[in-house]
Design a protein around this motif. Structure first.
Motif, PDB file in Angstrom:
ATOM      1  N   ARG A 199      -4.243   0.905  12.089  1.00  0.00           N
ATOM      2  CA  ARG A 199      -5.328  -0.242  11.838  1.00  0.00           C
ATOM      3  C   ARG A 199      -5.893   0.706  12.970  1.00  0.00           C
ATOM      4  NH1 ARG A 199      -6.159  -4.688   9.295  1.00  0.00           N
ATOM      5  NH2 ARG A 199      -9.212  -4.547   8.396  1.00  0.00           N
ATOM      6  N   LEU A 200      -6.643   0.557  14.305  1.00  0.00           N
ATOM      7  CA  LEU A 200      -7.289   1.637  15.183  1.00  0.00           C
ATOM      8  C   LEU A 200      -8.231   2.771  14.645  1.00  0.00           C
ATOM      9  CD1 LEU A 200      -9.527   1.783  17.673  1.00  0.00           C
ATOM     10  CD2 LEU A 200      -6.980   1.738  19.560  1.00  0.00           C
ATOM     11  N   VAL A 201      -6.967   3.606  14.917  1.00  0.00           N
ATOM     12  CA  VAL A 201      -6.993   5.163  13.921  1.00  0.00           C
ATOM     13  C   VAL A 201      -8.244   5.740  13.433  1.00  0.00           C
ATOM     14  CG1 VAL A 201      -5.966   6.710  13.630  1.00  0.00           C
ATOM     15  CG2 VAL A 201      -5.174   5.638  15.420  1.00  0.00           C
ATOM     16  N   ASN A 202      -7.181   4.110  11.252  1.00  0.00           N
ATOM     17  CA  ASN A 202      -7.829   4.717  10.455  1.00  0.00           C
ATOM     18  C   ASN A 202      -9.067   4.550  10.787  1.00  0.00           C
ATOM     19  OD1 ASN A 202      -5.786   5.478   9.395  1.00  0.00           O
ATOM     20  ND2 ASN A 202      -4.589   3.500   8.691  1.00  0.00           N
ATOM     21  N   HIS A 203      -9.333   3.431  11.162  1.00  0.00           N
ATOM     22  CA  HIS A 203     -10.790   2.551  11.368  1.00  0.00           C
ATOM     23  C   HIS A 203     -12.075   3.940  12.017  1.00  0.00           C
ATOM     24  CE1 HIS A 203     -14.697   0.027  12.131  1.00  0.00           C
ATOM     25  NE2 HIS A 203     -14.331   0.379  13.669  1.00  0.00           N
ATOM     26  N   LEU A 204     -11.478   4.254  13.262  1.00  0.00           N
ATOM     27  CA  LEU A 204     -11.948   4.883  13.941  1.00  0.00           C
ATOM     28  C   LEU A 204     -11.956   6.137  12.939  1.00  0.00           C
ATOM     29  CD1 LEU A 204     -11.339   5.097  17.559  1.00  0.00           C
ATOM     30  CD2 LEU A 204     -13.044   4.141  16.767  1.00  0.00           C
ATOM     31  N   ARG A 205     -11.226   7.296  12.463  1.00  0.00           N
ATOM     32  CA  ARG A 205     -11.519   8.027  11.409  1.00  0.00           C
ATOM     33  C   ARG A 205     -12.594   7.882  10.377  1.00  0.00           C
ATOM     34  NH1 ARG A 205      -7.911  12.126  10.827  1.00  0.00           N
ATOM     35  NH2 ARG A 205      -5.698  12.063  11.638  1.00  0.00           N
ATOM     36  N   THR A 206     -12.209   6.656  10.504  1.00  0.00           N
ATOM     37  CA  THR A 206     -13.695   6.088   9.297  1.00  0.00           C
ATOM     38  C   THR A 206     -15.138   5.719   9.341  1.00  0.00           C
ATOM     39  OG1 THR A 206     -12.157   5.080   8.044  1.00  0.00           O
ATOM     40  CG2 THR A 206     -14.523   4.178   7.388  1.00  0.00           C
ATOM     41  N   VAL A 207     -15.456   6.150  10.434  1.00  0.00           N
ATOM     42  CA  VAL A 207     -16.824   5.870  11.349  1.00  0.00           C
ATOM     43  C   VAL A 207     -16.784   7.032  12.073  1.00  0.00           C
ATOM     44  CG1 VAL A 207     -16.842   3.420  11.276  1.00  0.00           C
ATOM     45  CG2 VAL A 207     -15.727   4.488  13.244  1.00  0.00           C
ATOM     46  N   SER A 208     -15.671   7.805  12.286  1.00  0.00           N
ATOM     47  CA  SER A 208     -15.880   8.812  13.214  1.00  0.00           C
ATOM     48  C   SER A 208     -15.641   9.972  12.704  1.00  0.00           C
ATOM     49  CB  SER A 208     -16.180   8.734  14.180  1.00  0.00           C
ATOM     50  OG  SER A 208     -16.408   9.833  15.341  1.00  0.00           O
ATOM     51  N   PRO A 209     -16.222  11.176  12.267  1.00  0.00           N
ATOM     52  CA  PRO A 209     -15.814  12.038  11.682  1.00  0.00           C
ATOM     53  C   PRO A 209     -14.700  13.330  12.723  1.00  0.00           C
ATOM     54  CG  PRO A 209     -17.834  12.060  10.825  1.00  0.00           C
ATOM     55  CD  PRO A 209     -17.908  10.916  11.484  1.00  0.00           C
ATOM     56  N   GLU A 210     -16.291  13.194  14.640  1.00  0.00           N
ATOM     57  CA  GLU A 210     -16.155  13.309  15.599  1.00  0.00           C
ATOM     58  C   GLU A 210     -14.559  12.885  16.085  1.00  0.00           C
ATOM     59  OE1 GLU A 210     -19.523  12.477  16.661  1.00  0.00           O
ATOM     60  OE2 GLU A 210     -19.789  14.562  16.937  1.00  0.00           O
ATOM     61  N   PHE A 211     -14.531  11.950  15.894  1.00  0.00           N
ATOM     62  CA  PHE A 211     -13.065  11.011  16.282  1.00  0.00           C
ATOM     63  C   PHE A 211     -11.982  11.670  15.469  1.00  0.00           C
ATOM     64  CE2 PHE A 211      -9.338   8.025  15.305  1.00  0.00           C
ATOM     65  CZ  PHE A 211      -9.147   8.085  16.764  1.00  0.00           C
ATOM     66  N   SER A 212     -11.998  12.140  14.172  1.00  0.00           N
ATOM     67  CA  SER A 212     -10.912  12.621  13.579  1.00  0.00           C
ATOM     68  C   SER A 212     -10.448  13.640  13.861  1.00  0.00           C
ATOM     69  CB  SER A 212     -11.398  12.508  11.620  1.00  0.00           C
ATOM     70  OG  SER A 212     -11.748  11.143  11.529  1.00  0.00           O
ATOM     71  N   ARG A 213     -11.696  15.497  14.366  1.00  0.00           N
ATOM     72  CA  ARG A 213     -11.625  16.432  14.469  1.00  0.00           C
ATOM     73  C   ARG A 213     -10.426  15.866  15.686  1.00  0.00           C
ATOM     74  NH1 ARG A 213     -16.686  17.159  11.994  1.00  0.00           N
ATOM     75  NH2 ARG A 213     -17.584  16.466  13.932  1.00  0.00           N
ATOM     76  N   ALA A 214     -10.936  15.590  16.773  1.00  0.00           N
ATOM     77  CA  ALA A 214     -10.412  15.368  17.638  1.00  0.00           C
ATOM     78  C   ALA A 214      -8.657  14.443  18.298  1.00  0.00           C
ATOM     79  CB  ALA A 214     -11.163  14.417  19.039  1.00  0.00           C
ATOM     80  N   TRP A 215      -8.695  14.081  16.935  1.00  0.00           N
ATOM     81  CA  TRP A 215      -7.541  13.250  16.755  1.00  0.00           C
ATOM     82  C   TRP A 215      -6.069  14.709  16.301  1.00  0.00           C
ATOM     83  CZ3 TRP A 215      -4.727   9.082  18.608  1.00  0.00           C
ATOM     84  CH2 TRP A 215      -3.998   8.580  17.724  1.00  0.00           C
ATOM     85  N   ASP A 216      -6.959  15.086  14.943  1.00  0.00           N
ATOM     86  CA  ASP A 216      -6.226  16.190  14.370  1.00  0.00           C
ATOM     87  C   ASP A 216      -6.111  17.245  15.633  1.00  0.00           C
ATOM     88  OD1 ASP A 216      -5.472  14.524  12.619  1.00  0.00           O
ATOM     89  OD2 ASP A 216      -7.966  15.362  11.584  1.00  0.00           O
TER      90      ASP A 216
END
Length: 286
Positions: A199-216
Motif C-alpha cells: 500500500r505504501l509503495v503504490n501510494h507513493l508511486r501515485t503521488v511521486s514520479p520521482e519515487f517511481s523512478r527511484a524505486w524501479d
C-alpha cells in the motif's frame, strides 16, 4: 489454476504491459520511436524473474507462480488495487485486506524520554514501515510540518518525496532521497509482500514520479552513519552526523538522531531550533 484462468491472466498482463508509458520508468523509446509498452525482459528484470518464466506466464503455460511473484509483477506494472486483486484471484490467491494508511501506535514512554534527552539534536522514532511515530522539539524546529501532518501520512518516505519544505532544506536532495529509499528497501525485504508495504509503495508511486523512478532502480544499501547538511530557512546552515539507534526493549523502532557537528556554527543553530516558531510551517519558505 485452470486453463481459462491462466489464459486470462496472461492476456491481462500482456495488455497492461503494452499500455504503460516508457517515460514513467525512465526508459527511452524503442523501435520506431515507440513510447508505450515495456519489453518482456524489462518487466521480468523489474520483477526479479527470468524472461523465459515471465514469457510462459503471459503465454498461459501450466506453471505455478507464487504470490510474491504475482505481487511483484502487479506492483511493477503499476496496477490499480482492483487490478492487483484481480490478478491475484486469477492466480488462485485470496486478495489481502487493503488497510488504510493508519496512524502508528504510540511509542513507549522511555523512547519519548530518550528523544527529549537528545535535544537539541533533532531526533525522531521510525516504525518498521518508516512512519514517524515520535520526535523531539529540535526535530519539530527542523521540520515544523511533522506536528500538523495527518498521522496516517506522517511517513518519512512521503515527507522526502512529496514535501517541498524537506526538499528546500536538502542541497543534495537527489542523492539523499535515493539513499533513504535504498535503506528502506534493504529493511523491507522480509515484508515485501505484506499489504502495508504494498500500500505504501503504490501510494507513493501515485503521488511521486520521482519515487517511481527511484524505486524501479532497485538500489539497496544498509544504513551507515553519515554527514548530513540542511539549509534551514530560519536558523541557516546545519551540519550533522546522522546516527541510528535501535532500543533493545523496542526493537521495532529506530531512533534517528542528527548530532550537531562543530561546523558552520551548527551547535548554536541547533540550539536555536528549540526556539524556532513551529507556527511558521512550510509556508514560511519564500
Amino acid at each position: 489454476m485452470d486453463t481459462g484462468a491462466r489464459t486470462e491472466l496472461g492476456t491481462f498482463l500482456r495488455r497492461r504491459r503494452n499500455e504503460v508509458q516508457r517515460s514513467d520508468y525512465d526508459l527511452p523509446p524503442v523501435g520506431r520511436g515507440r513510447t508505450t509498452g515495456l519489453r518482456r525482459e524489462e518487466i521480468a528484470f523489474l520483477s526479479g524473474v527470468s524472461v523465459t518464466w515471465y514469457t510462459w506466464l503471459e503465454q498461459g503455460r501450466d506453471i505455478n507462480p507464487s504470490r510474491q511473484v504475482i505481487d511483484a509483477v502487479a506492483v511493477n506494472l503499476r496496477l490499480t488495487e482492483a487490478e492487483h486483486d484481480y490478478v491475484l484471484g486469477l492466480a488462485g490467491f485470496t486478495p489481502p485486506p487493503r488497510p488504510d494508511l493508519a496512524e502508528p501506535a504510540p511509542v513507549p514512554s522511555h523512547v519519548q524520554h530518550l528523544l527529549d534527552a537528545l535535544d537539541p539534536a533533532p531526533s525522531f522514532a521510525l516504525t518498521t514501515h518508516w512512519d514517524v511515530a515520535a520526535w523531539n522539539r529540535a526535530y519539530e524546529g527542523l521540520f515544523p510540518a511533522v506536528r500538523d501532518a495527518d498521522p496516517a501520512q506522517r511517513n518519512l518516505l512521503q515527507f522526502i518525496f512529496t514535501d517541498p519544505w524537506v526538499r528546500s532544506m536538502l542541497p543534495d536532495w537527489d542523492r539523499t532521497s535515493r539513499q533513504f529509499l535504498a535503506e528502506y528497501r534493504a529493511e523491507a525485504s522480509g515484508r515485501s509482500g505484506g499489504p502495508q508495504h504494498i500500500r505504501l509503495v503504490n501510494h507513493l508511486r501515485t503521488v511521486s514520479p520521482e519515487f517511481s523512478r527511484a524505486w524501479d532502480a532497485h538500489e539497496v544499501d544498509r544504513f551507515s552513519s553519515r554527514r548530513r547538511v540542511f539549509e534551514h530557512p530560519v536558523v541557516g546552515r546545519l551540519v550533522f552526523e546522522q546516527v541510528n539507534i535501535v532500543p533493545q526493549d523496542a526493537p521495532d523502532l529506530h531512533v534517528v538522531s542528527y548530532l550537531p557537528l562543530d561546523e558552520d556554527g551548527t551547535p548554536a543553530a541547533a540550539a536555536a531550533l528549540l526556539e524556532a516558531d513551529p507556527e511558521a510551517g512550510p509556508d514560511a519558505v519564500d
